[in-house]
Design a protein around this motif. Sequence first.
Motif, PDB file in Angstrom:
ATOM      1  N   LEU A 122      14.223  -1.243  94.718  1.00  0.00           N
ATOM      2  CA  LEU A 122      14.829  -0.913  96.010  1.00  0.00           C
ATOM      3  C   LEU A 122      15.013  -2.156  96.859  1.00  0.00           C
ATOM      4  O   LEU A 122      16.064  -2.355  97.466  1.00  0.00           O
ATOM      5  CB  LEU A 122      13.970   0.116  96.756  1.00  0.00           C
ATOM      6  N   ARG A 123      14.008  -3.022  96.873  1.00  0.00           N
ATOM      7  CA  ARG A 123      14.108  -4.258  97.671  1.00  0.00           C
ATOM      8  C   ARG A 123      15.254  -5.134  97.181  1.00  0.00           C
ATOM      9  O   ARG A 123      16.058  -5.621  97.971  1.00  0.00           O
ATOM     10  CB  ARG A 123      12.786  -5.017  97.582  1.00  0.00           C
ATOM     11  N   GLU A 124      15.352  -5.333  95.862  1.00  0.00           N
ATOM     12  CA  GLU A 124      16.414  -6.172  95.318  1.00  0.00           C
ATOM     13  C   GLU A 124      17.790  -5.542  95.528  1.00  0.00           C
ATOM     14  O   GLU A 124      18.768  -6.248  95.782  1.00  0.00           O
ATOM     15  CB  GLU A 124      16.171  -6.425  93.819  1.00  0.00           C
ATOM     16  N   ALA A 125      17.876  -4.217  95.426  1.00  0.00           N
ATOM     17  CA  ALA A 125      19.159  -3.538  95.636  1.00  0.00           C
ATOM     18  C   ALA A 125      19.629  -3.713  97.072  1.00  0.00           C
ATOM     19  O   ALA A 125      20.818  -3.950  97.339  1.00  0.00           O
ATOM     20  CB  ALA A 125      19.025  -2.066  95.278  1.00  0.00           C
ATOM     21  N   LEU A 126      18.700  -3.591  98.029  1.00  0.00           N
ATOM     22  CA  LEU A 126      19.058  -3.794  99.431  1.00  0.00           C
ATOM     23  C   LEU A 126      19.545  -5.215  99.675  1.00  0.00           C
ATOM     24  O   LEU A 126      20.548  -5.436 100.376  1.00  0.00           O
ATOM     25  CB  LEU A 126      17.854  -3.494 100.324  1.00  0.00           C
ATOM     26  N   ASP A 172      12.153 -11.553 103.182  1.00  0.00           N
ATOM     27  CA  ASP A 172      11.105 -12.450 102.697  1.00  0.00           C
ATOM     28  C   ASP A 172      10.289 -11.827 101.561  1.00  0.00           C
ATOM     29  O   ASP A 172       9.064 -11.918 101.528  1.00  0.00           O
ATOM     30  CB  ASP A 172      10.187 -12.843 103.863  1.00  0.00           C
ATOM     31  N   GLY A 173      10.962 -11.172 100.637  1.00  0.00           N
ATOM     32  CA  GLY A 173      10.292 -10.594  99.481  1.00  0.00           C
ATOM     33  C   GLY A 173       9.668  -9.238  99.712  1.00  0.00           C
ATOM     34  O   GLY A 173       9.002  -8.708  98.818  1.00  0.00           O
ATOM     35  N   ALA A 174       9.847  -8.680 100.900  1.00  0.00           N
ATOM     36  CA  ALA A 174       9.239  -7.387 101.226  1.00  0.00           C
ATOM     37  C   ALA A 174      10.298  -6.452 101.785  1.00  0.00           C
ATOM     38  O   ALA A 174      11.443  -6.845 102.045  1.00  0.00           O
ATOM     39  CB  ALA A 174       8.097  -7.555 102.229  1.00  0.00           C
ATOM     40  N   ILE A 175       9.894  -5.192 101.957  1.00  0.00           N
ATOM     41  CA  ILE A 175      10.743  -4.223 102.645  1.00  0.00           C
ATOM     42  C   ILE A 175      10.169  -4.035 104.051  1.00  0.00           C
ATOM     43  O   ILE A 175       8.978  -3.770 104.212  1.00  0.00           O
ATOM     44  CB  ILE A 175      10.780  -2.876 101.904  1.00  0.00           C
ATOM     45  N   VAL A 176      11.023  -4.219 105.045  1.00  0.00           N
ATOM     46  CA  VAL A 176      10.608  -4.062 106.436  1.00  0.00           C
ATOM     47  C   VAL A 176      11.193  -2.766 106.967  1.00  0.00           C
ATOM     48  O   VAL A 176      12.371  -2.463 106.731  1.00  0.00           O
ATOM     49  CB  VAL A 176      11.079  -5.251 107.301  1.00  0.00           C
ATOM     50  N   MET A 177      10.375  -2.007 107.657  1.00  0.00           N
ATOM     51  CA  MET A 177      10.831  -0.773 108.292  1.00  0.00           C
ATOM     52  C   MET A 177      10.883  -0.974 109.798  1.00  0.00           C
ATOM     53  O   MET A 177       9.893  -1.364 110.416  1.00  0.00           O
ATOM     54  CB  MET A 177       9.883   0.389 107.962  1.00  0.00           C
ATOM     55  N   HIS A 178      12.035  -0.710 110.388  1.00  0.00           N
ATOM     56  CA  HIS A 178      12.201  -0.776 111.835  1.00  0.00           C
ATOM     57  C   HIS A 178      12.334   0.653 112.364  1.00  0.00           C
ATOM     58  O   HIS A 178      13.218   1.394 111.924  1.00  0.00           O
ATOM     59  CB  HIS A 178      13.454  -1.559 112.221  1.00  0.00           C
ATOM     60  N   GLN A 179      11.473   1.019 113.285  1.00  0.00           N
ATOM     61  CA  GLN A 179      11.683   2.283 113.981  1.00  0.00           C
ATOM     62  C   GLN A 179      12.907   2.136 114.876  1.00  0.00           C
ATOM     63  O   GLN A 179      13.078   1.118 115.545  1.00  0.00           O
ATOM     64  CB  GLN A 179      10.461   2.662 114.811  1.00  0.00           C
ATOM     65  N   LEU A 180      13.748   3.162 114.889  1.00  0.00           N
ATOM     66  CA  LEU A 180      14.960   3.150 115.703  1.00  0.00           C
ATOM     67  C   LEU A 180      14.883   4.235 116.764  1.00  0.00           C
ATOM     68  O   LEU A 180      14.316   5.305 116.533  1.00  0.00           O
ATOM     69  CB  LEU A 180      16.201   3.392 114.829  1.00  0.00           C
ATOM     70  N   LEU A 181      15.442   3.938 117.915  1.00  0.00           N
ATOM     71  CA  LEU A 181      15.593   4.967 118.930  1.00  0.00           C
ATOM     72  C   LEU A 181      16.696   5.917 118.500  1.00  0.00           C
ATOM     73  O   LEU A 181      17.672   5.522 117.853  1.00  0.00           O
ATOM     74  CB  LEU A 181      15.930   4.338 120.285  1.00  0.00           C
TER      75      LEU A 181
END
Length: 305
Positions: free
Chosen positions: A128-132, A158-167
Motif C-alpha cells: 500500500l505504501r509503495e502504491a501510494l 519517508d518510508g511510512a504511511i502517515v494518516m492525517h485527520q481531516l475536518l
Amino acid sequence: MRSIWNGSISFGLVTIPVKTYSATDRTSSVSFVRIHEKDGAPVQYRKICELDGEEVPNEEVGKGYQPPGDEVVVPITDDELSQLPAPTAKTLSILSFADPGEIDPLQMDKAYYLGPNGAAAAKPYAVLREALEHHRKVAVGKVAMRGRESLVMLRAHDGAIVMHQLLWPDQIRPVSGVVPEDVKIRENEMTLAETLMDTLGELDPADLHDDYREAVEELVAAKLEGGRPVAPAAPSGARVIDLTAALEKSVRAARSGRPAEDAEPASVTPLRGRKTAKKTTAKKSTAKTAAKKAAAKKSTPKKSG
C-alpha cells in the motif's frame, strides 16, 4: 514510541493490521500555568455543578449531548455509545484515492504514523505504501478514534504511511467577507512578486526554530538568576511605502543573501499624475515671496505716536 490506537486498514478485500502513533510533539511549545498574582501559587481548576454549586469528583463526571439550538442536555453513558453501529471503530475504511491537490489544506488536522502490527502485516503494508508513492495518490477514508468518527487521508512519507485527520467539509467556514474586492494589480507588481518567490529558493528545516520560546526561556533564566530581563527593541512603526519599490528591494536582498531590513532603503515612487518638479518650484517661489515680505517689513519706518 507508544501506540495510541490499534486497528486495521480495509483496502478492498485486503486487511492490514496497523498501530497508530502520534506524529507530532507539542510539548516543546510555550505553555504557561495560571497563578494567583498576589502570592504566585498555582490556580486550581475545579469541576462545579451548576445546579447545587458543589464540587464534582472525577468519578461522577459523565457525558451529555446538547442538541444544537436546544437548552436540554441529554445524558449518554459509555455503554450506550459502545452499542452504536460503528463499522469504523476498529477499521480504517478506504473510500477512494485522489490526487494530493484535491485535498484542501484547510481540512488538515492532527497527523499520525501508521505502522504494521505484526509480521504478517508487513507485506500488505509495504504494498500500500509503495502504491501510494508510485501512483502519487493519497487515500481518503473514515475511522473512529477516541469516541468520534473522522475523515482521514493516508499518504506515503519517508518510508511510512502517515494518516492525517481531516475536518469534515461542513466544518470549513466560508471565506465571504474576509477579502477586499476590486483590487487592481499591475503587471510589473505581479512579475516582481513572482521573481521574489523564485529568488527566495528552498527552505532548510534546520533554519527553523521557535524564537518566541527561546525569548521566554531567556526571560525565565534571567529572573531565576535575580537579574533584570533585557527588554527587546521596540519594532519600528508601520510605514506605508510604494509596493513596487518594496518588491524591488526584497528581490535585491534575496539575491544578495541579506535580510530585507539590511538592504538599501526602498525609494518611494511618486504617484502617477503628481509633478514633483512643479511642486519643488512652487516651494522655492513661496520661499522667495516670504523673504521679500520680511525685507519690506524691516525697511518700513515705524509710525510715531
